[in-house]
Structure formats: C-alpha cells, structure tokens
Design a protein around this motif. Structure first.
Motif, PDB file in Angstrom:
ATOM      1  N   ASP A 153       0.829  -1.201   0.000  1.00 55.03           N
ATOM      2  CA  ASP A 153       0.000   0.000   0.000  1.00 55.03           C
ATOM      3  C   ASP A 153       0.869   1.258   0.000  1.00 55.03           C
ATOM      4  O   ASP A 153       0.539   2.255  -0.653  1.00 55.03           O
ATOM      5  CB  ASP A 153      -0.917   0.012   1.222  1.00 55.03           C
ATOM      6  N   CYS A 154       1.978   1.216   0.743  1.00 57.59           N
ATOM      7  CA  CYS A 154       2.876   2.364   0.813  1.00 57.59           C
ATOM      8  C   CYS A 154       3.508   2.643  -0.549  1.00 57.59           C
ATOM      9  O   CYS A 154       3.562   3.802  -0.990  1.00 57.59           O
ATOM     10  CB  CYS A 154       3.965   2.117   1.859  1.00 57.59           C
ATOM     11  N   TYR A 155       3.983   1.607  -1.226  1.00 55.79           N
ATOM     12  CA  TYR A 155       4.564   1.783  -2.555  1.00 55.79           C
ATOM     13  C   TYR A 155       3.548   2.409  -3.521  1.00 55.79           C
ATOM     14  O   TYR A 155       3.854   3.340  -4.275  1.00 55.79           O
ATOM     15  CB  TYR A 155       5.046   0.453  -3.116  1.00 55.79           C
ATOM     16  N   ILE A 233      10.136   7.650   5.911  1.00 58.75           N
ATOM     17  CA  ILE A 233      11.324   8.392   5.486  1.00 58.75           C
ATOM     18  C   ILE A 233      11.931   7.788   4.216  1.00 58.75           C
ATOM     19  O   ILE A 233      12.043   8.451   3.188  1.00 58.75           O
ATOM     20  CB  ILE A 233      12.381   8.436   6.614  1.00 58.75           C
ATOM     21  N   GLY A 234      12.349   6.534   4.282  1.00 62.52           N
ATOM     22  CA  GLY A 234      13.092   5.928   3.185  1.00 62.52           C
ATOM     23  C   GLY A 234      12.338   5.873   1.868  1.00 62.52           C
ATOM     24  O   GLY A 234      12.826   6.359   0.829  1.00 62.52           O
ATOM     25  N   ILE A 235      11.141   5.314   1.874  1.00 65.79           N
ATOM     26  CA  ILE A 235      10.392   5.138   0.624  1.00 65.79           C
ATOM     27  C   ILE A 235       9.915   6.475   0.052  1.00 65.79           C
ATOM     28  O   ILE A 235      10.049   6.712  -1.159  1.00 65.79           O
ATOM     29  CB  ILE A 235       9.225   4.154   0.834  1.00 65.79           C
ATOM     30  N   PRO A 236       9.348   7.391   0.855  1.00 68.18           N
ATOM     31  CA  PRO A 236       8.963   8.692   0.286  1.00 68.18           C
ATOM     32  C   PRO A 236      10.133   9.440  -0.351  1.00 68.18           C
ATOM     33  O   PRO A 236       9.975  10.035  -1.427  1.00 68.18           O
ATOM     34  CB  PRO A 236       8.406   9.454   1.502  1.00 68.18           C
ATOM     35  N   VAL A 237      11.297   9.434   0.293  1.00 71.29           N
ATOM     36  CA  VAL A 237      12.473  10.092  -0.281  1.00 71.29           C
ATOM     37  C   VAL A 237      12.851   9.435  -1.604  1.00 71.29           C
ATOM     38  O   VAL A 237      13.173  10.118  -2.590  1.00 71.29           O
ATOM     39  CB  VAL A 237      13.661  10.051   0.705  1.00 71.29           C
ATOM     40  N   ALA A 238      12.811   8.104  -1.648  1.00 76.16           N
ATOM     41  CA  ALA A 238      13.179   7.388  -2.871  1.00 76.16           C
ATOM     42  C   ALA A 238      12.276   7.773  -4.034  1.00 76.16           C
ATOM     43  O   ALA A 238      12.746   8.010  -5.160  1.00 76.16           O
ATOM     44  CB  ALA A 238      13.118   5.882  -2.632  1.00 76.16           C
ATOM     45  N   PHE A 239      10.970   7.864  -3.799  1.00 77.87           N
ATOM     46  CA  PHE A 239      10.051   8.219  -4.880  1.00 77.87           C
ATOM     47  C   PHE A 239      10.191   9.687  -5.280  1.00 77.87           C
ATOM     48  O   PHE A 239      10.031  10.034  -6.453  1.00 77.87           O
ATOM     49  CB  PHE A 239       8.612   7.894  -4.479  1.00 77.87           C
ATOM     50  N   ASP A 240      10.505  10.565  -4.323  1.00 73.00           N
ATOM     51  CA  ASP A 240      10.755  11.964  -4.663  1.00 73.00           C
ATOM     52  C   ASP A 240      11.947  12.076  -5.614  1.00 73.00           C
ATOM     53  O   ASP A 240      11.913  12.847  -6.583  1.00 73.00           O
ATOM     54  CB  ASP A 240      11.032  12.778  -3.395  1.00 73.00           C
TER      55      ASP A 240
END
Length: 312
Positions: A153-155, A233-240
C-alpha cells in the motif's frame, strides 16, 4: 618510536552523543587520513577536514583509501565505517560503543531469549511503523502478512503521490542496475538506512545479531531498526528522487536521504525508540563502572576480594 599507550583514549563524556551526530558522510576517490582529532579527505582539489566525533557513519565509496590512523580514530570515536560499492552498501567495520554500560545489551538479550517477550517487542515495532493499527494478539505469521500488505500500500501511495510508474518491488542482489529508477532509489535508500541503523546500534552497545522480527543474520537487529523508518522516510524520499529523473539515482538518493535524516533528527529518534523498545530508561549510559553479579542479582563493586564476610 612507538606511540602505543602514549595517548589517552577518549572517555564516554569526551564523545558526542550519537543522537547529536551527522547521520552519515559519503566520500569517494580520495585518501582518508587523520589530522589530530579530525578525519581528512584528500583528493586533487584539496583537503577536507571532518571532526571525527560528529560522524555517525562514514561511507567510503569507490576509489577510496583509508589509513590505519584514520581507522583508529574512527573506532575510538564510536563512528561506523561502511565501504560503499557502485551497487550498494555493505557494513564491514564499526567503532567502539559510545556507552560503557551493558544495560541495553542485557535488556536486549533478556527480551530476545523469551519467546513471549520477543513477540511483544515485534508487535511494538509494528505499532511504531503503523500507529493507526493495533497488533495486540496477532501471531508472528499475522504480523508478517499485515506488514507485507502495508508495504504494498505504501509503494502504491507514493507512486500515486509522485506520479512515478510503479510495477512492483524488483531487486536483484548484487545488481543495482537491474531495477528501474524507482526500484534503484528504494534500494539505495534502504541500504543507507541500514548503515545509519548499524551506527546507532553499535554506538549504543546493542548486539546487531539478536533481532525481534529478522532472524538468523549477524545484522538482524539492524534490519529491525532500519525498517522502523522505511515507510515514513526511506520510501517517500526514494520516490521523490525518482520523480526528478533517472540520472545518477544512487548518489541523488543518498544526498536527499542525508538531508531528510538531518531535518527529522532521525538519529535522536532512533536512540529513543531503541531504548523504549528495550524498556531502558532514556538516561545517559556513560557510566564507566564494572560490577560483579551475586547469586541474588545484586551488583557488587569489582576490584575487591570477597573471600570473607560477604553476604551474597
């Protein structure tokens, strides 16, 4: 002339608390040496000085050489050292614990050794990751199933937010370029988070191998801790980063994550979370004291002869 025993080792109170340090510093294609209590990075453009006691983890990239004196200072300062390849981060060496107390490692071992308390800590970790959900009473299998669904869901949510095409998590160990841009960014962010978690775990004096969710690996507890901050933190930064383009994904992700970690004071949060999970009061662990344990769990002063007249 030998310099052994000529210089006093730094005591606990001489060192910067892990929560107040820089998250990580990345260096590449340079020679890392020592100048007094600073780490120096020298390349064709000049020499950069970095106070060793302010470094959480030093990431050494391709083309980096490090001297024995530099490693000695990093170890004494309690800094983590990670050699970074083009395809990711692997932890090979770490500094001495900033803590001189065994309170945290004893608490970790006690909670880990009991199956019920180990599951309680795993539930507490899930609750920290997803505070809107109560995992009380869930079995370990149910926890893993719910965690997997929440990650998917987060992805999807981050892909929708950034309008980045997402076709599922794809990662080939040892081949960073096998995935598309968002997958490369997620991998780079995750690996940097492992380095940060390793630095905190080592600095606090916990053992990295006794995990509560992960098991069977020398860094099980490090993986547990790093996962606490993956979805916020990790996943949102990666997608940004992936939304900004496909070029130089690894380096841009590291820089963006570094800024986010410093902005959110993640090291300080990480220290507090570990102490809370292990039920250790958030007090200084700097007391340099050795005691002897009696049959009744009393802590007796060391350096004394207890041959006569001691009530155990």
């Amino acid at each position: 002339m030998t310099t052994i025993s000529k210089r006093r080792l730094s005591g606990p109170r001489d060192l910067t608390r892990v929560g107040d340090r820089l998250s990580f510093v990345y260096l590449e294609r340079c020679v890392v040496h020592r100048d007094a209590n600073a780490i120096t990075a020298e390349d064709a453009e000049g020499t950069l000085h970095l106070p060793s006691a302010t470094i959480g983890t030093l990431l050494l990239g391709p083309g980096t050489r490090v001297t024995h004196q530099a490693m000695s200072l990093l170890g004494e300062s309690g800094a983590g050292v990670v050699w970074v390849g083009e395809h990711g981060v692997r932890f090979y060496a770490g500094g001495r614990s900033l803590s001189r107390s065994s309170a945290l490692i004893e608490a970790q071992a006690t909670l880990w050794a009991n199956r019920r308390s180990r599951l309680d800590v795993a539930r507490a970790m899930y609750r920290k990751r997803f505070p809107d959900e109560d995992p009380s009473g869930l079995t370990r299998h149910e926890l893993l199933g719910r965690e997997g669904k929440r990650m998917k869901d987060c992805y999807r949510a981050q892909a929708a937010r950034t309008k980045v095409p997402w076709h599922g998590r794809q990662f080939t160990p040892g081949d960073f370029t096998a995935g598309d841009a968002p997958n490369q960014a997620v991998t780079a962010a995750a690996q940097c988070m492992y380095g940060i978690a390793q630095a905190v775990v080592a600095a606090l004096g916990c053992t990295p191998g006794l995990g509560f969710v992960h098991s069977g690996h020398e860094l099980s507890f490090v993986l547990d801790v790093a996962d606490l901050y993956k979805t916020d933190i990790g996943i949102p930064v990666a997608f940004d980063v992936a939304a900004e383009g496909d070029e130089d994904i690894g380096a841009r992700t590291r820089r963006a994550l570094r800024d986010k970690v410093n902005e959110t004071r993640l090291l300080e949060r990480c220290v507090a979370d570990i102490k809370q999970l292990l039920h250790v009061a958030p007090a200084d662990d700097y007391e340099d004291r050795v005691t002897l344990q009696s049959d009744r769990d009393q802590q007796l002063p060391s350096g004394r002869n207890y041959a006569d007249g001691v009530i155990w």
